[in-house]
Design an enzyme around this catalytic site. Structure first.
Site, PDB file in Angstrom:
ATOM      1  CB  SER A  87       4.968  11.765   7.742  1.00 53.47           C
ATOM      2  OG  SER A  87       6.092  11.129   7.162  1.00 53.47           O
ATOM      3  CG  ASN A 112      -0.558   5.410  -2.174  1.00 55.28           C
ATOM      4  OD1 ASN A 112      -0.671   4.327  -2.736  1.00 55.28           O
ATOM      5  ND2 ASN A 112       0.460   6.231  -2.385  1.00 55.28           N
ATOM      6  CD1 TRP A 113      -3.900   0.796   1.626  1.00 55.97           C
ATOM      7  CD2 TRP A 113      -4.564  -1.181   0.784  1.00 55.97           C
ATOM      8  NE1 TRP A 113      -4.994   0.376   2.342  1.00 55.97           N
ATOM      9  CE2 TRP A 113      -5.429  -0.835   1.850  1.00 55.97           C
ATOM     10  CE3 TRP A 113      -4.790  -2.380   0.102  1.00 55.97           C
ATOM     11  CZ2 TRP A 113      -6.495  -1.645   2.242  1.00 55.97           C
ATOM     12  CZ3 TRP A 113      -5.850  -3.182   0.493  1.00 55.97           C
ATOM     13  CH2 TRP A 113      -6.692  -2.816   1.555  1.00 55.97           C
ATOM     14  CE  LYS A 114       3.325   5.343  -0.313  1.00 55.27           C
ATOM     15  NZ  LYS A 114       4.498   6.103   0.086  1.00 55.27           N
ATOM     16  N   GLY A 162       1.597   4.923   4.716  1.00 56.96           N
ATOM     17  CA  GLY A 162       1.867   4.006   5.835  1.00 56.96           C
ATOM     18  C   GLY A 162       0.733   3.836   6.830  1.00 56.96           C
ATOM     19  CG  HIS A 204       3.053   8.531  -5.335  1.00 57.62           C
ATOM     20  ND1 HIS A 204       4.330   8.302  -4.902  1.00 57.62           N
ATOM     21  CD2 HIS A 204       2.303   8.721  -4.216  1.00 57.62           C
ATOM     22  CE1 HIS A 204       4.352   8.341  -3.572  1.00 57.62           C
ATOM     23  NE2 HIS A 204       3.138   8.600  -3.135  1.00 57.62           N
ATOM     24  N   GLY A 260       6.871   8.952   3.920  1.00 52.69           N
ATOM     25  CA  GLY A 260       7.404   7.791   4.631  1.00 52.69           C
ATOM     26  C   GLY A 260       8.528   8.102   5.606  1.00 52.69           C
ATOM     27  CD  GLU A 288       1.594  12.184  -1.488  1.00 57.34           C
ATOM     28  OE1 GLU A 288       0.938  11.666  -0.585  1.00 57.34           O
ATOM     29  OE2 GLU A 288       2.223  11.514  -2.328  1.00 57.34           O
TER      30      GLU A 288
HETATM   31  P1  PGA Z   1       3.197   8.212   3.843  1.00 58.82           P
HETATM   32  O1  PGA Z   1       3.018   8.211   2.251  1.00 58.82           O
HETATM   33  O2  PGA Z   1       1.848   8.552   4.431  1.00 58.82           O
HETATM   34  O3  PGA Z   1       3.618   6.805   4.168  1.00 58.82           O
HETATM   35  O4  PGA Z   1       4.231   9.223   4.185  1.00 58.82           O
HETATM   36  C1  PGA Z   1       2.191   9.143   1.595  1.00 58.82           C
HETATM   37  C2  PGA Z   1       2.216   8.885   0.110  1.00 58.82           C
HETATM   38  O5  PGA Z   1       3.284   8.540  -0.431  1.00 58.82           O
HETATM   39  O6  PGA Z   1       1.176   9.009  -0.557  1.00 58.82           O
END
Ligand code: PGA
Length: 225
Positions: free
Chosen positions: A188, A13-15, A210, A101, A156, A150
């Site tokens: 994470s 997930n590149w956001k 991330g 999300h 994050g 999640e």
């Molecule tokens: P993260 O994000 O791996 O940076 O914790 C996961 C997500 O929000 O899908």
């Protein structure tokens, strides 16, 4: 312990990250690194709408074995909805769409009713929703088969949930929602900890933010899963 023929999903997930140039560099690096292809591991890369054509073109030409996903979808069909990208448009480039999300729920006030509409639109145009839930009590719309658990504190933060708790929550989600086929863990996840989740009996893969932004780390995630 690896599970028999059970399928595992490794989803990036590149956001709201990467320009088209950065996306091309990531794809080139991923190609050079040559991650192992296996029918047991479904690799999906979810990217901003602007990058979908680049990924499509690249995967078509370079026989890079990844599936493509969007990070959201409009709750409406084509129409006068300025700024929205509808499921039919997404389907030209992608097979998956993240829906619900926690960042969208929190910063864009997306609620159960809206998310249900988005799921319906995705299904209508053969996009598989990757439906995100925050705990075992989050509402899951009808038709959803792929879920990502999640917990907010883990996103994050560098502090993932424990594999034991994730297993417990995911097992409960499956019991409460019998039509849900796969539940992933997200929050994470790193190359160093991914297998503590993917080796857990009820966990069917990982949704990674991330750590998916660097091609080298993403390949390590696939290898270690
Ligand atoms: P993260 O994000 O791996 O940076 O914790 C996961 C997500 O929000 O899908």
């Amino acid at each position: 312990m690896r599970r028999g023929m059970k399928k595992l999903f490794i989803i990036a997930n590149w956001k709201s990250y990467k320009t088209s140039l950065e996306a091309k560099e990531w794809l080139q690096e991923l190609t050079n690194l040559q991650f192992p292809v296996s029918s047991e591991k479904e690799v999906v890369v979810c990217v901003p709408f602007t990058l979908l054509p680049i990924l499509k073109e690249y995967t078509d030409e370079a026989t890079l074995s990844v599936k493509i996903g969007a990070e959201d979808v409009s709750p409406f069909e084509e129409g006068a909805d300025t700024g929205e990208v509808n499921a039919e448009q997404v389907k030209e480039f992608a097979d998956y769409a993240i829906i619900g999300h926690s960042e969208r729920r929190k910063y864009f006030n997306e609620d159960d009713a809206l998310l249900t509409q988005k799921v319906q639109m995705a299904l209508q145009f053969q996009l598989t929703p990757i439906f995100c839930v925050q705990d075992e009590n989050t509402f899951i719309p009808e038709g959803v088969t792929l879920v990502a658990y999640e917990p907010i504190f883990a996103i994050g933060s560098g502090t993932p949930d424990t594999p034991e708790n994730a297993e417990k929550v995911i097992k409960t989600i499956k019991l409460k929602n019998p039509s849900v086929q796969y539940v992933l863990y997200g929050g994470s996840v790193k190359p160093e900890n991914i297998n503590t989740f993917t080796t857990s009996p009820s966990i069917d893969g990982a949704l990674v933010g991330g750590a998916s932004l660097e091609a080298e780390k993403f390949v390590a995630l696939i290898k270690n899963a």
